[in-house]
Scaffold this motif. Structure first.
Motif, PDB file in Angstrom:
ATOM      1  N   ALA A   1       0.829  -1.213   0.000  1.00 12.99           N
ATOM      2  CA  ALA A   1       0.000   0.000   0.000  1.00 12.99           C
ATOM      3  C   ALA A   1       0.862   1.262   0.000  1.00 12.99           C
ATOM      4  O   ALA A   1       0.393   2.335  -0.372  1.00 12.99           O
ATOM      5  CB  ALA A   1      -0.936   0.011   1.204  1.00 12.99           C
ATOM      6  N   ASN A   2       2.128   1.142   0.382  1.00 13.47           N
ATOM      7  CA  ASN A   2       3.043   2.287   0.409  1.00 13.47           C
ATOM      8  C   ASN A   2       3.996   2.305  -0.783  1.00 13.47           C
ATOM      9  O   ASN A   2       4.917   3.110  -0.825  1.00 13.47           O
ATOM     10  CB  ASN A   2       3.843   2.297   1.707  1.00 13.47           C
ATOM     11  CG  ASN A   2       2.967   2.572   2.900  1.00 13.47           C
ATOM     12  OD1 ASN A   2       2.043   3.377   2.833  1.00 13.47           O
ATOM     13  ND2 ASN A   2       3.221   1.889   3.994  1.00 13.47           N
ATOM     14  N   LEU A   3       3.776   1.404  -1.732  1.00 12.71           N
ATOM     15  CA  LEU A   3       4.616   1.326  -2.921  1.00 12.71           C
ATOM     16  C   LEU A   3       3.976   2.148  -4.034  1.00 12.71           C
ATOM     17  O   LEU A   3       2.779   2.041  -4.291  1.00 12.71           O
ATOM     18  CB  LEU A   3       4.766  -0.131  -3.376  1.00 12.71           C
ATOM     19  CG  LEU A   3       5.667  -0.377  -4.580  1.00 12.71           C
ATOM     20  CD1 LEU A   3       7.124  -0.083  -4.215  1.00 12.71           C
ATOM     21  CD2 LEU A   3       5.527  -1.815  -5.050  1.00 12.71           C
ATOM     22  N   CYS A   4       4.777   2.980  -4.693  1.00  9.78           N
ATOM     23  CA  CYS A   4       4.278   3.806  -5.790  1.00  9.78           C
ATOM     24  C   CYS A   4       5.252   3.719  -6.952  1.00  9.78           C
ATOM     25  O   CYS A   4       6.409   4.091  -6.826  1.00  9.78           O
ATOM     26  CB  CYS A   4       4.115   5.254  -5.330  1.00  9.78           C
ATOM     27  SG  CYS A   4       3.427   6.334  -6.588  1.00  9.78           S
ATOM     28  N   LEU A   5       4.762   3.193  -8.084  1.00 10.59           N
ATOM     29  CA  LEU A   5       5.563   3.107  -9.296  1.00 10.59           C
ATOM     30  C   LEU A   5       4.864   3.927 -10.372  1.00 10.59           C
ATOM     31  O   LEU A   5       3.705   3.685 -10.679  1.00 10.59           O
ATOM     32  CB  LEU A   5       5.687   1.656  -9.770  1.00 10.59           C
ATOM     33  CG  LEU A   5       6.350   0.685  -8.805  1.00 10.59           C
ATOM     34  CD1 LEU A   5       6.257  -0.742  -9.326  1.00 10.59           C
ATOM     35  CD2 LEU A   5       7.800   1.071  -8.597  1.00 10.59           C
TER      36      LEU A   5
ATOM     37  N   ALA B   1       3.055   0.478 -20.143  1.00 10.37           N
ATOM     38  CA  ALA B   1       4.230   0.296 -19.285  1.00 10.37           C
ATOM     39  C   ALA B   1       3.818  -0.003 -17.849  1.00 10.37           C
ATOM     40  O   ALA B   1       4.438  -0.827 -17.175  1.00 10.37           O
ATOM     41  CB  ALA B   1       5.124   1.530 -19.347  1.00 10.37           C
ATOM     42  N   ALA B   2       2.762   0.646 -17.383  1.00  7.79           N
ATOM     43  CA  ALA B   2       2.280   0.405 -16.019  1.00  7.79           C
ATOM     44  C   ALA B   2       1.774  -1.026 -15.888  1.00  7.79           C
ATOM     45  O   ALA B   2       2.075  -1.717 -14.899  1.00  7.79           O
ATOM     46  CB  ALA B   2       1.170   1.397 -15.670  1.00  7.79           C
ATOM     47  N   ALA B   3       1.022  -1.496 -16.873  1.00  7.98           N
ATOM     48  CA  ALA B   3       0.516  -2.874 -16.836  1.00  7.98           C
ATOM     49  C   ALA B   3       1.668  -3.871 -16.867  1.00  7.98           C
ATOM     50  O   ALA B   3       1.645  -4.882 -16.160  1.00  7.98           O
ATOM     51  CB  ALA B   3      -0.430  -3.109 -18.013  1.00  7.98           C
ATOM     52  N   GLU B   4       2.684  -3.559 -17.643  1.00  9.35           N
ATOM     53  CA  GLU B   4       3.855  -4.437 -17.721  1.00  9.35           C
ATOM     54  C   GLU B   4       4.605  -4.483 -16.385  1.00  9.35           C
ATOM     55  O   GLU B   4       5.023  -5.556 -15.934  1.00  9.35           O
ATOM     56  CB  GLU B   4       4.783  -3.959 -18.837  1.00  9.35           C
ATOM     57  CG  GLU B   4       5.953  -4.884 -19.095  1.00  9.35           C
ATOM     58  CD  GLU B   4       6.800  -4.417 -20.272  1.00  9.35           C
ATOM     59  OE1 GLU B   4       8.037  -4.539 -20.171  1.00  9.35           O
ATOM     60  OE2 GLU B   4       6.235  -3.942 -21.275  1.00  9.35           O
ATOM     61  N   MET B   5       4.762  -3.330 -15.732  1.00 10.16           N
ATOM     62  CA  MET B   5       5.432  -3.312 -14.421  1.00 10.16           C
ATOM     63  C   MET B   5       4.651  -4.148 -13.411  1.00 10.16           C
ATOM     64  O   MET B   5       5.234  -4.937 -12.668  1.00 10.16           O
ATOM     65  CB  MET B   5       5.570  -1.880 -13.890  1.00 10.16           C
ATOM     66  CG  MET B   5       6.704  -1.120 -14.499  1.00 10.16           C
ATOM     67  SD  MET B   5       7.136   0.409 -13.617  1.00 10.16           S
ATOM     68  CE  MET B   5       5.625   1.332 -13.648  1.00 10.16           C
ATOM     69  N   ARG B   6       3.342  -3.950 -13.365  1.00 12.92           N
ATOM     70  CA  ARG B   6       2.506  -4.702 -12.432  1.00 12.92           C
ATOM     71  C   ARG B   6       2.618  -6.206 -12.713  1.00 12.92           C
ATOM     72  O   ARG B   6       2.780  -7.014 -11.793  1.00 12.92           O
ATOM     73  CB  ARG B   6       1.055  -4.260 -12.517  1.00 12.92           C
ATOM     74  CG  ARG B   6       0.152  -4.961 -11.506  1.00 12.92           C
ATOM     75  CD  ARG B   6      -1.279  -4.462 -11.563  1.00 12.92           C
ATOM     76  NE  ARG B   6      -1.421  -3.074 -11.172  1.00 12.92           N
ATOM     77  CZ  ARG B   6      -1.451  -2.648  -9.908  1.00 12.92           C
ATOM     78  NH1 ARG B   6      -1.341  -3.510  -8.923  1.00 12.92           N
ATOM     79  NH2 ARG B   6      -1.590  -1.371  -9.638  1.00 12.92           N
ATOM     80  N   GLN B   7       2.563  -6.587 -14.001  1.00 17.61           N
ATOM     81  CA  GLN B   7       2.640  -8.004 -14.370  1.00 17.61           C
ATOM     82  C   GLN B   7       3.986  -8.606 -13.996  1.00 17.61           C
ATOM     83  O   GLN B   7       4.052  -9.700 -13.448  1.00 17.61           O
ATOM     84  CB  GLN B   7       2.377  -8.154 -15.874  1.00 17.61           C
ATOM     85  CG  GLN B   7       2.435  -9.586 -16.369  1.00 17.61           C
ATOM     86  CD  GLN B   7       1.376 -10.471 -15.741  1.00 17.61           C
ATOM     87  OE1 GLN B   7       0.293 -10.013 -15.384  1.00 17.61           O
ATOM     88  NE2 GLN B   7       1.692 -11.735 -15.563  1.00 17.61           N
ATOM     89  N   ARG B   8       5.062  -7.902 -14.282  1.00 19.36           N
ATOM     90  CA  ARG B   8       6.402  -8.426 -13.961  1.00 19.36           C
ATOM     91  C   ARG B   8       6.596  -8.573 -12.453  1.00 19.36           C
ATOM     92  O   ARG B   8       7.180  -9.554 -11.989  1.00 19.36           O
ATOM     93  CB  ARG B   8       7.476  -7.522 -14.552  1.00 19.36           C
ATOM     94  CG  ARG B   8       7.578  -7.655 -16.044  1.00 19.36           C
ATOM     95  CD  ARG B   8       8.697  -6.817 -16.590  1.00 19.36           C
ATOM     96  NE  ARG B   8       8.742  -6.941 -18.041  1.00 19.36           N
ATOM     97  CZ  ARG B   8       9.752  -6.517 -18.765  1.00 19.36           C
ATOM     98  NH1 ARG B   8      10.792  -5.943 -18.191  1.00 19.36           N
ATOM     99  NH2 ARG B   8       9.733  -6.653 -20.066  1.00 19.36           N
ATOM    100  N   LEU B   9       6.111  -7.598 -11.708  1.00 19.40           N
ATOM    101  CA  LEU B   9       6.227  -7.683 -10.251  1.00 19.40           C
ATOM    102  C   LEU B   9       5.406  -8.858  -9.735  1.00 19.40           C
ATOM    103  O   LEU B   9       5.870  -9.633  -8.906  1.00 19.40           O
ATOM    104  CB  LEU B   9       5.791  -6.372  -9.601  1.00 19.40           C
ATOM    105  CG  LEU B   9       5.914  -6.281  -8.079  1.00 19.40           C
ATOM    106  CD1 LEU B   9       7.332  -6.601  -7.607  1.00 19.40           C
ATOM    107  CD2 LEU B   9       5.492  -4.892  -7.608  1.00 19.40           C
TER     108      LEU B   9
ATOM    109  N   SER C   1       0.243   1.532  -5.664  1.00 19.31           N
ATOM    110  CA  SER C   1      -0.071   2.519  -6.704  1.00 19.31           C
ATOM    111  C   SER C   1       0.911   2.306  -7.843  1.00 19.31           C
ATOM    112  O   SER C   1       2.062   2.725  -7.768  1.00 19.31           O
ATOM    113  CB  SER C   1       0.063   3.939  -6.152  1.00 19.31           C
ATOM    114  OG  SER C   1      -0.897   4.161  -5.157  1.00 19.31           O
ATOM    115  N   ILE C   2       0.447   1.623  -8.867  1.00 20.71           N
ATOM    116  CA  ILE C   2       1.277   1.363 -10.041  1.00 20.71           C
ATOM    117  C   ILE C   2       0.492   1.867 -11.238  1.00 20.71           C
ATOM    118  O   ILE C   2      -0.576   1.341 -11.556  1.00 20.71           O
ATOM    119  CB  ILE C   2       1.585  -0.144 -10.200  1.00 20.71           C
ATOM    120  CG1 ILE C   2       2.301  -0.681  -8.958  1.00 20.71           C
ATOM    121  CG2 ILE C   2       2.425  -0.385 -11.460  1.00 20.71           C
ATOM    122  CD1 ILE C   2       2.511  -2.182  -8.956  1.00 20.71           C
ATOM    123  N   GLY C   3       0.981   2.907 -11.867  1.00 23.98           N
ATOM    124  CA  GLY C   3       0.248   3.453 -12.994  1.00 23.98           C
ATOM    125  C   GLY C   3       0.944   4.639 -13.611  1.00 23.98           C
ATOM    126  O   GLY C   3       2.103   4.931 -13.315  1.00 23.98           O
TER     127      GLY C   3
END
Length: 168
Positions: free
Chosen positions: A24-28, A35-43, A92-94
């Motif tokens: 909940a405290n992570l923000c990318l 790119a946001a969807a890719e970061m979320r998927q890779r994580l 928060s990844i977006g």
């Protein structure tokens, strides 16, 4: 790869003097939805691998293991990684726009932010900006503003000149 590795370190507290950080405290932040969807998927994929132990032959998280060894701490168990993975939706990844929209929607009552606001599309924002500029210039001309009159005389008003004060 490096950004996701850093996220795993942050989430696990694999840095000297740092405790684990809740998702909940992570923000990318990134510039595009793709790119946001890719970061979320890779994580999520790497958290899945840590949460399940991965299939034989799958890549291990050597950097993470090395960091924990350097701290003299054991690698967190699968249960820890499952909890992180399960809470990943709170991160928060977006895009900058989507994350700032989330922040504004959480604004406390009384701050003047309408929580049901909508982002303008680029085309609509440009049109609104052009209309606002035109209104301001016209109101200053009607008020007899000599400086604005001189600017219009030098650059033109708008549609007829690419350099006009209100040209888009």
């Amino acid at each position: 790869y490096s950004l996701i590795t850093l996220c795993l370190h942050v989430l696990a507290g694999a840095r000297a003097g740092n405790d684990p950080v809740s998702p909940a405290n992570l923000c990318l932040l990134t510039f595009t939805d793709k790119a946001a969807a890719e970061m979320r998927q890779r994580l999520r994929e790497r958290l899945d691998r840590l949460a399940t132990g991965g299939a034989k032959g799958e890549q291990r998280e050597l950097e993470l293991e090395t960091s924990f060894a350097a701290l003299g701490k054991p690698m967190p168990p699968k249960k820890f990684w499952r909890a992180i993975r399960d809470d990943l939706g709170a991160a928060s990844i977006g895009t900058f726009h989507s994350v700032m929209t989330q922040v504004l929607r959480r604004a406390p009552a009384g701050t003047g932010v309408n929580p049901s606001f909508e982002l303008l599309e680029d085309r609509d924002a440009k049109q609104l900006f052009a209309e606002s500029v035109e209104r301001v210039v016209l109101s200053r001309l009607e008020a007899g503003d000599a400086l604005v009159r001189e600017l219009v005389r030098d650059f033109g008003f708008g549609a007829d000149s690419p350099w006009g004060l209100v040209s888009a």
